[in-house]
Design a protein around this motif. Structure first.
Motif, PDB file in Angstrom:
ATOM      1  N   ALA A 291       0.924  -1.278   0.255  1.00 42.14           N
ATOM      2  CA  ALA A 291       0.029  -0.039   0.004  1.00 42.14           C
ATOM      3  C   ALA A 291       0.812   1.352  -0.089  1.00 42.14           C
ATOM      4  O   ALA A 291       0.472   2.153  -0.654  1.00 42.14           O
ATOM      5  N   LEU A 292       1.863   1.400   0.743  1.00 41.77           N
ATOM      6  CA  LEU A 292       3.057   2.468   0.863  1.00 41.77           C
ATOM      7  C   LEU A 292       3.463   2.570  -0.536  1.00 41.77           C
ATOM      8  O   LEU A 292       3.910   3.779  -0.804  1.00 41.77           O
ATOM      9  N   ARG A 293       3.853   1.546  -1.426  1.00 38.33           N
ATOM     10  CA  ARG A 293       4.273   1.835  -2.676  1.00 38.33           C
ATOM     11  C   ARG A 293       3.393   2.573  -3.527  1.00 38.33           C
ATOM     12  O   ARG A 293       3.865   3.331  -4.445  1.00 38.33           O
ATOM     13  N   ASP A 294       2.260   2.401  -3.317  1.00 41.31           N
ATOM     14  CA  ASP A 294       0.966   3.079  -4.107  1.00 41.31           C
ATOM     15  C   ASP A 294       1.077   4.538  -3.776  1.00 41.31           C
ATOM     16  O   ASP A 294       1.188   5.433  -4.683  1.00 41.31           O
ATOM     17  N   VAL A 295       1.048   4.609  -2.560  1.00 37.47           N
ATOM     18  CA  VAL A 295       1.097   6.037  -1.985  1.00 37.47           C
ATOM     19  C   VAL A 295       2.229   6.973  -2.417  1.00 37.47           C
ATOM     20  O   VAL A 295       2.185   7.963  -2.733  1.00 37.47           O
TER      21      VAL A 295
ATOM     22  N   ARG B 142       2.555  15.718  -0.708  1.00 36.38           N
ATOM     23  CA  ARG B 142       2.288  15.626   0.782  1.00 36.38           C
ATOM     24  C   ARG B 142       1.980  14.133   0.943  1.00 36.38           C
ATOM     25  O   ARG B 142       2.401  13.514   1.980  1.00 36.38           O
ATOM     26  N   HIS B 143       1.425  13.467   0.069  1.00 31.37           N
ATOM     27  CA  HIS B 143       1.170  12.052   0.124  1.00 31.37           C
ATOM     28  C   HIS B 143       2.410  11.145   0.186  1.00 31.37           C
ATOM     29  O   HIS B 143       2.707  10.300   0.647  1.00 31.37           O
ATOM     30  N   ARG B 144       3.253  11.754  -0.766  1.00 37.43           N
ATOM     31  CA  ARG B 144       4.572  11.035  -1.094  1.00 37.43           C
ATOM     32  C   ARG B 144       5.310  11.275   0.142  1.00 37.43           C
ATOM     33  O   ARG B 144       6.265  10.130   0.602  1.00 37.43           O
ATOM     34  N   ARG B 145       5.298  12.543   0.766  1.00 37.34           N
ATOM     35  CA  ARG B 145       5.949  12.757   2.094  1.00 37.34           C
ATOM     36  C   ARG B 145       5.685  11.618   3.173  1.00 37.34           C
ATOM     37  O   ARG B 145       6.447  11.115   3.940  1.00 37.34           O
ATOM     38  N   ALA B 146       4.280  11.443   3.330  1.00 37.96           N
ATOM     39  CA  ALA B 146       3.799  10.781   4.267  1.00 37.96           C
ATOM     40  C   ALA B 146       4.415   9.272   4.189  1.00 37.96           C
ATOM     41  O   ALA B 146       4.515   8.479   5.187  1.00 37.96           O
ATOM     42  N   ALA B 147       4.322   8.898   2.857  1.00 37.71           N
ATOM     43  CA  ALA B 147       4.571   7.516   2.502  1.00 37.71           C
ATOM     44  C   ALA B 147       6.250   7.326   2.944  1.00 37.71           C
ATOM     45  O   ALA B 147       6.673   6.507   3.350  1.00 37.71           O
ATOM     46  N   ALA B 148       7.164   8.196   2.482  1.00 33.19           N
ATOM     47  CA  ALA B 148       8.418   8.273   2.876  1.00 33.19           C
ATOM     48  C   ALA B 148       8.617   8.108   4.648  1.00 33.19           C
ATOM     49  O   ALA B 148       9.304   7.341   5.010  1.00 33.19           O
ATOM     50  N   ARG B 149       7.780   8.905   5.131  1.00 34.61           N
ATOM     51  CA  ARG B 149       8.031   8.891   6.618  1.00 34.61           C
ATOM     52  C   ARG B 149       7.535   7.441   7.220  1.00 34.61           C
ATOM     53  O   ARG B 149       7.948   6.732   8.115  1.00 34.61           O
TER      54      ARG B 149
ATOM     55  N   ALA C  53      11.991  -1.780   1.716  1.00 36.07           N
ATOM     56  CA  ALA C  53      11.759  -0.240   1.878  1.00 36.07           C
ATOM     57  C   ALA C  53      12.853   0.501   1.523  1.00 36.07           C
ATOM     58  O   ALA C  53      12.405   1.673   1.125  1.00 36.07           O
ATOM     59  N   LEU C  54      13.875  -0.132   1.499  1.00 36.42           N
ATOM     60  CA  LEU C  54      14.949   0.743   0.859  1.00 36.42           C
ATOM     61  C   LEU C  54      14.952   1.208  -0.520  1.00 36.42           C
ATOM     62  O   LEU C  54      15.441   2.445  -0.876  1.00 36.42           O
ATOM     63  N   VAL C  55      14.239   0.244  -1.365  1.00 33.02           N
ATOM     64  CA  VAL C  55      14.144   0.394  -2.573  1.00 33.02           C
ATOM     65  C   VAL C  55      13.250   1.838  -2.739  1.00 33.02           C
ATOM     66  O   VAL C  55      13.727   2.513  -3.700  1.00 33.02           O
ATOM     67  N   GLU C  56      12.154   1.811  -2.203  1.00 33.35           N
ATOM     68  CA  GLU C  56      11.225   2.892  -2.332  1.00 33.35           C
ATOM     69  C   GLU C  56      11.701   4.190  -1.599  1.00 33.35           C
ATOM     70  O   GLU C  56      11.772   5.159  -2.298  1.00 33.35           O
ATOM     71  N   LEU C  57      12.807   4.108  -0.489  1.00 32.88           N
ATOM     72  CA  LEU C  57      13.107   5.430  -0.088  1.00 32.88           C
ATOM     73  C   LEU C  57      14.281   5.904  -1.008  1.00 32.88           C
ATOM     74  O   LEU C  57      14.380   7.088  -1.107  1.00 32.88           O
ATOM     75  N   ARG C  58      15.015   4.886  -1.902  1.00 32.12           N
ATOM     76  CA  ARG C  58      15.909   5.441  -2.584  1.00 32.12           C
ATOM     77  C   ARG C  58      15.460   6.249  -3.826  1.00 32.12           C
ATOM     78  O   ARG C  58      15.938   7.377  -4.065  1.00 32.12           O
ATOM     79  N   ARG C  59      14.331   5.590  -4.178  1.00 28.67           N
ATOM     80  CA  ARG C  59      13.525   6.391  -5.515  1.00 28.67           C
ATOM     81  C   ARG C  59      12.898   7.675  -4.991  1.00 28.67           C
ATOM     82  O   ARG C  59      13.162   8.689  -5.835  1.00 28.67           O
ATOM     83  N   LEU C  60      12.305   7.687  -3.475  1.00 27.12           N
ATOM     84  CA  LEU C  60      11.821   9.094  -3.140  1.00 27.12           C
ATOM     85  C   LEU C  60      12.961  10.090  -2.863  1.00 27.12           C
ATOM     86  O   LEU C  60      12.598  11.111  -2.966  1.00 27.12           O
TER      87      LEU C  60
END
Length: 211
Positions: free
Chosen positions: A97-101, A108-115, A126-133
């Motif tokens: 679900a967080l990947r979608d957000v 603002r939604h991407r920031r919430a997902a990152a946090r 999670a690191l894959v997504e945080l690297r992209r963000l």
């Protein structure tokens, strides 16, 4: 609870009841007193709060849609903060679900997902997504992604140092410098010394203070 969890509608309202308990407990705490500090020192937990969090953890992936839709994507910061906290408790089951957000059009939604990803802890997924963000076009998203990497394995530390060295925005670089406090090794010390020198050259007093 187990019976209700099998019905998506009933499960959603059950999660909302536990969330309501958490808001009621936390909003009812008096301001300007040492009650919370004293309870923590005595290792006393509020039974309503403890139960609500435990039940949401047990519901796991069943609770995720409600936590995301009701809390994480909320316009107000207080519900968002609670959503980040509770998704962190659920952990890996919340990642899809967080990947979608994290791909939402609203920063603002991407920031919430990152946090929330940072609250889960930067494991490999999670690191894959945080690297992209951390390469997002919005500097606030990049900053929250790096903030979520304050703790983690050596790969997380490497990514924070890359951001500190290469990000174009001074605010993001300052956040990365602060995040290196969670990666206390010689490479981080060297990166911070280099960053401090850069801040002095560029007259970045805030960055120098962080370093």
């Amino acid at each position: 609870r187990d019976a209700l969890a099998g019905d998506p509608v009933a499960a959603s309202w059950l999660v909302r009841m536990f969330v309501r308990d958490l808001f009621a407990v936390r909003e009812g705490r008096p301001l300007g007193t040492d009650e919370e500090l004293l309870r923590a020192a005595a290792r006393i937990e509020d039974p309503v709060e403890t139960r609500a969090i435990a039940e949401i953890e047990t519901l796991g992936v069943v609770a995720v849609p409600t936590l995301v839709g009701d809390l994480l994507l909320h316009d107000q910061p207080q519900p968002r903060e609670l959503g980040i906290e509770l998704l962190g408790h659920i952990g890996a089951p919340a990642l899809p679900a967080l990947r979608d957000v994290a791909r939402a059009s609203e920063p603002r939604h991407r920031r919430a997902a990152a946090r929330a990803l940072g609250a889960i802890g930067p494991d490999a997924a999670a690191l894959v997504e945080l690297r992209r963000l951390s390469q997002d076009g919005d500097y606030t998203v990049r900053a929250d992604a790096v903030r979520g990497l304050r703790h983690g394995d050596p790969a997380a530390g490497d990514l924070v140092r890359q951001v500190l060295l290469g990000d174009a925005d001074p605010f993001v670089r300052r956040v990365a410098a602060g995040a290196l406090a969670g990666h206390a090794d010689a490479r981080s010390a060297t990166a911070l010394i280099d960053f401090l020198d850069r801040c002095k050259r560029e007259l970045d007093a805030h960055g120098a203070q962080v370093a």
